[in-house]
Design a protein around this motif. Sequence first.
Motif, PDB file in Angstrom:
ATOM      1  N   ASN A   1       4.152  16.290   7.810  1.00 23.95           N
ATOM      2  CA  ASN A   1       3.787  16.787   9.145  1.00 23.95           C
ATOM      3  C   ASN A   1       4.109  15.766  10.236  1.00 23.95           C
ATOM      4  OD1 ASN A   1       2.794  19.169   7.958  1.00 23.95           O
ATOM      5  ND2 ASN A   1       0.773  18.254   7.677  1.00 23.95           N
ATOM      6  N   GLU A   2       5.239  15.082  10.071  1.00 23.10           N
ATOM      7  CA  GLU A   2       5.723  14.107  11.067  1.00 23.10           C
ATOM      8  C   GLU A   2       4.807  12.899  11.244  1.00 23.10           C
ATOM      9  OE1 GLU A   2       8.851  14.534  12.348  1.00 23.10           O
ATOM     10  OE2 GLU A   2       8.853  16.289  11.037  1.00 23.10           O
ATOM     11  N   LYS A   3       3.935  12.632  10.264  1.00 20.61           N
ATOM     12  CA  LYS A   3       3.030  11.474  10.361  1.00 20.61           C
ATOM     13  C   LYS A   3       2.918  10.762   9.020  1.00 20.61           C
ATOM     14  CE  LYS A   3       0.077  12.790  14.182  1.00 20.61           C
ATOM     15  NZ  LYS A   3       0.128  11.802  15.216  1.00 20.61           N
ATOM     16  N   TRP A   4       2.641   9.450   9.095  1.00 23.39           N
ATOM     17  CA  TRP A   4       2.332   8.683   7.889  1.00 23.39           C
ATOM     18  C   TRP A   4       0.871   8.930   7.542  1.00 23.39           C
ATOM     19  CZ3 TRP A   4       5.880   6.998   4.791  1.00 23.39           C
ATOM     20  CH2 TRP A   4       7.152   6.715   5.305  1.00 23.39           C
ATOM     21  N   ASP A   5       0.622   9.155   6.270  1.00 22.92           N
ATOM     22  CA  ASP A   5      -0.696   9.533   5.799  1.00 22.92           C
ATOM     23  C   ASP A   5      -0.922   8.846   4.452  1.00 22.92           C
ATOM     24  OD1 ASP A   5      -3.110  10.915   5.542  1.00 22.92           O
ATOM     25  OD2 ASP A   5      -2.223  12.910   5.699  1.00 22.92           O
ATOM     26  N   LEU A   6      -2.084   9.054   3.889  1.00 27.41           N
ATOM     27  CA  LEU A   6      -2.387   8.563   2.547  1.00 27.41           C
ATOM     28  C   LEU A   6      -2.609   9.773   1.640  1.00 27.41           C
ATOM     29  CD1 LEU A   6      -4.912   5.721   3.463  1.00 27.41           C
ATOM     30  CD2 LEU A   6      -2.525   5.451   2.807  1.00 27.41           C
ATOM     31  N   PRO A   7      -2.316   9.628   0.355  1.00 28.10           N
ATOM     32  CA  PRO A   7      -2.474  10.761  -0.563  1.00 28.10           C
ATOM     33  C   PRO A   7      -3.945  11.163  -0.724  1.00 28.10           C
ATOM     34  CG  PRO A   7      -1.857   8.773  -1.771  1.00 28.10           C
ATOM     35  CD  PRO A   7      -1.791   8.437  -0.320  1.00 28.10           C
TER      36      PRO A   7
ATOM     37  N   VAL B   1       0.842  -1.195   0.000  1.00 23.78           N
ATOM     38  CA  VAL B   1       0.000   0.000   0.000  1.00 23.78           C
ATOM     39  C   VAL B   1       0.878   1.246   0.000  1.00 23.78           C
ATOM     40  CG1 VAL B   1      -1.768   1.279   1.297  1.00 23.78           C
ATOM     41  CG2 VAL B   1      -1.869  -1.217   1.180  1.00 23.78           C
ATOM     42  N   LEU B   2       0.436   2.255  -0.740  1.00 26.74           N
ATOM     43  CA  LEU B   2       1.166   3.513  -0.921  1.00 26.74           C
ATOM     44  C   LEU B   2       0.908   4.473   0.245  1.00 26.74           C
ATOM     45  CD1 LEU B   2       2.898   5.083  -3.044  1.00 26.74           C
ATOM     46  CD2 LEU B   2       0.733   5.981  -3.932  1.00 26.74           C
ATOM     47  N   PHE B   3       1.977   4.917   0.907  1.00 28.38           N
ATOM     48  CA  PHE B   3       1.883   5.883   2.008  1.00 28.38           C
ATOM     49  C   PHE B   3       2.722   7.113   1.701  1.00 28.38           C
ATOM     50  CE2 PHE B   3       0.218   2.388   4.402  1.00 28.38           C
ATOM     51  CZ  PHE B   3      -0.440   2.936   5.489  1.00 28.38           C
ATOM     52  N   ILE B   4       2.327   8.228   2.298  1.00 33.30           N
ATOM     53  CA  ILE B   4       3.137   9.449   2.241  1.00 33.30           C
ATOM     54  C   ILE B   4       3.482   9.858   3.671  1.00 33.30           C
ATOM     55  CG2 ILE B   4       2.159  10.275   0.054  1.00 33.30           C
ATOM     56  CD1 ILE B   4       0.438  12.239   1.703  1.00 33.30           C
ATOM     57  N   PHE B   5       4.577  10.598   3.822  1.00 30.04           N
ATOM     58  CA  PHE B   5       4.985  11.094   5.141  1.00 30.04           C
ATOM     59  C   PHE B   5       5.043  12.611   5.082  1.00 30.04           C
ATOM     60  CE2 PHE B   5       8.006  12.048   8.581  1.00 30.04           C
ATOM     61  CZ  PHE B   5       7.476  11.275   9.603  1.00 30.04           C
TER      62      PHE B   5
END
Length: 195
Positions: free
Chosen positions: A89-95, A83-87
Motif C-alpha cells: 500500500n505504498e508504505k513500509w510496514d511490519l509483518p 530488522v525485517l520490513f515489508i512494503f
Amino acid sequence: MYKVFVNESPLILTNKLSEIGSNSYFPLNKESILEAVKKLRKNKLDKAFIYHPNHEELLNKFSKIIKKEMAAGGVVTNKKGKVLFIFRNEKWDLPKGKLDPGESIESCALREVEEETGVQDLILENSLQTTYHIFKRNDKYRLKEVHWFAMTTDYEGPLVGQVEEGIEKVKWKGPNKIKKALENSYTNIRMLFEE
C-alpha cells in the motif's frame, strides 16, 4: 489512555479530563464516536478525545460500538542486527495479521511473519506493545488491536512477500535504512521504534 489512529490522526480514549485541555472531546456513545472518526478521516480535526470516567471500561465500551479485530505481528531482527520490513500500500510496514479462531496471540504473530515474508526459524523474545487503528471494511468501521512481539532469527534464505496480501517487497534494513523507511510508514509502526 489508549491511542487509536484514524489514518494518521490520534483518537485518544481517556478517563482524565486534564489530558483533553482545549481539544475537541466526545462522550463515549455511538453518535459521538462515529462523528469523531468521520472528522478525523476527513482531516477536520488533527486529534480528538473520547472521554469516559472509568478507564477499565473505556476500550470495552468503545469496541462494542466499533467491533474489534485482534491481530499480531513482529519486529524481527536477524543475526546482523537488521530488522525485517515489508512494503505494501505504498508504505513500509511490519509483518502482522489477523488472529485465527482458537489461535494464541503468540502463535498468530509467528505464523503471520512467516506467511507474509517467508522467514523461518523465528524465536519469540518478548511482548512489545499493543497498537490500535481504525479501518473501514464493507462500509463498517473496525478497530484493529495489534499485539507486537520482538523476534529473532538466524534465517538467511530468500525473502518471499505474500502476494495475496499485497506485499510488494520484503527487506532486511539496518539503522540508516530503518530511519528512511519510517519516513514513509505509519505512526503505529514509528511508535515501535521510539521505545
